[in-house]
Design an enzyme around this catalytic site. Sequence first.
Site, PDB file in Angstrom:
ATOM      1  CG  ASP A   1     -31.483 -15.781   1.313  1.00 21.20           C
ATOM      2  OD1 ASP A   1     -31.118 -15.379   2.470  1.00 21.20           O
ATOM      3  OD2 ASP A   1     -30.574 -16.621   1.102  1.00 21.20           O
TER       4      ASP A   1
ATOM      5  CD  GLU B   1     -31.997 -16.254   8.433  1.00 23.37           C
ATOM      6  OE1 GLU B   1     -32.667 -17.268   8.671  1.00 23.37           O
ATOM      7  OE2 GLU B   1     -30.940 -16.550   7.732  1.00 23.37           O
TER       8      GLU B   1
END
Length: 459
Positions: A124, A238
Amino acid sequence: MSRTGIAIGAAVAAGLGAVAGTVLVGPVSPRNAAALRRHLEWLRPRPLGTKTSAGLGDRLGLATPGHVRAVRAVGGIAAIAPIFPQQSIREMTRTGRTPIEVMDDATWGMFAEGWKDGTGADADHLKTTADVDACLAVGFSMFTIDPGEHVDSAADTADAATLRERAAALPWADLADSEDAMRRRYLGQSVVVEHLTIAFDEATLLRAAVKYGRAVAHVARMARHLRQAAGPRLVELEVSVDETETPTSPAEHYWVANELNRLEVEWVSLAPRFVGRFEKGVDYIGDIGELEKDIAAHAALARHFGPYKLSLHSGSDKFKVYPIAARLAQGLVHLKTAGTSYLEALRTVAAVDPAFFRAIYAFARERYDTDKASYHVSAELGKAPAAKGVPEGDLPALLEQFDAREILHVTFGSVLKEAGPDGKPRFKDTLFGLLRANPEAYADNLERHFVKHLKPFVR
Ligand code: ZN
């Protein structure tokens, strides 16, 4: 039960050993975690595509069993595709964990619970190609690229002359573009996307390009690096701009997606910066009607350009938002949570050792003004009860008080790192000891808490 005990028990349950009646016994080591992933394909993270999904980040590394139970309780992988290993580089630094530790802790947690339905793994908020390499090397399957440092939020309020000047200075070569070419593609265009009409006049276009141009170039660079480094391995990407100062307008979302497409970036989810405030560990702050309109626009754009998922970052405890996001995104949604699992650890500790929890809370209050700097939080020390005054029985209720909750949330790194007078960790070992001694209580708290998060997204 010791962690080795968990591994042995689960090894029997998983039938590891191939020969009936054979039980392999071994330590909970990185080598054995890697061996499990090698032999049991369901423990190997894989891309989840556009399935409705949830990231269940875990700062301490003991939460996966509770997360597995919550996913099971709402219908399993058919309902929500889980991401058990997930941590940002920033939080790995704060908790002193490495990518392989994040991976291994989740592996052991899934194994202990007999979870065989697969998982994603989200590296992330990656900011550099070195971050990508470190996480790719240990088997992460989803790479969240955060170009936030390259977003120019001042563009929102810049005047026309400033915008023109900054547009001229964009890295046009990196964008494989020129300002003239871009103007020809957009100016005077009015595009209809479902219920939206997006018109590009000069101000709208230059604002989008100035604000997000460098970010798009950075994402394209990171995506190229990932594609080359991953080789034949299947990975997904992402794009997240959630941690920026100003909201992403629909026209800006359109421009970013259109430009990333032109640069042949493929992504599975995008986290815009929504209107209002998504603060850590507390519900949405802002006009819920405005947010609904905003989500509707971003969801329409995600269907138009992808389809890809809308990603809700700082997604924990946003109970007002879930039903709205679930309905408008029509299943194309990823919910990302992390720190709320640490708060459930503290809830567990508050019940079994109130004095210790009180000490953590008192320390968190001392640290808050320093630690809040890198988060978007609005808790005020003056509004959070002083640690001394709270009766023992009321300590767990601090986790429901807005200010105390945020204070506890953003100080986790300091709590884990703080050394006592003897140089040993002041809280960390005791905290882990209490959670390891009470695994069922921790898993119960997590399951209860996460069922509330996941249920609204089950279709
Ligand atoms: Zn985020």
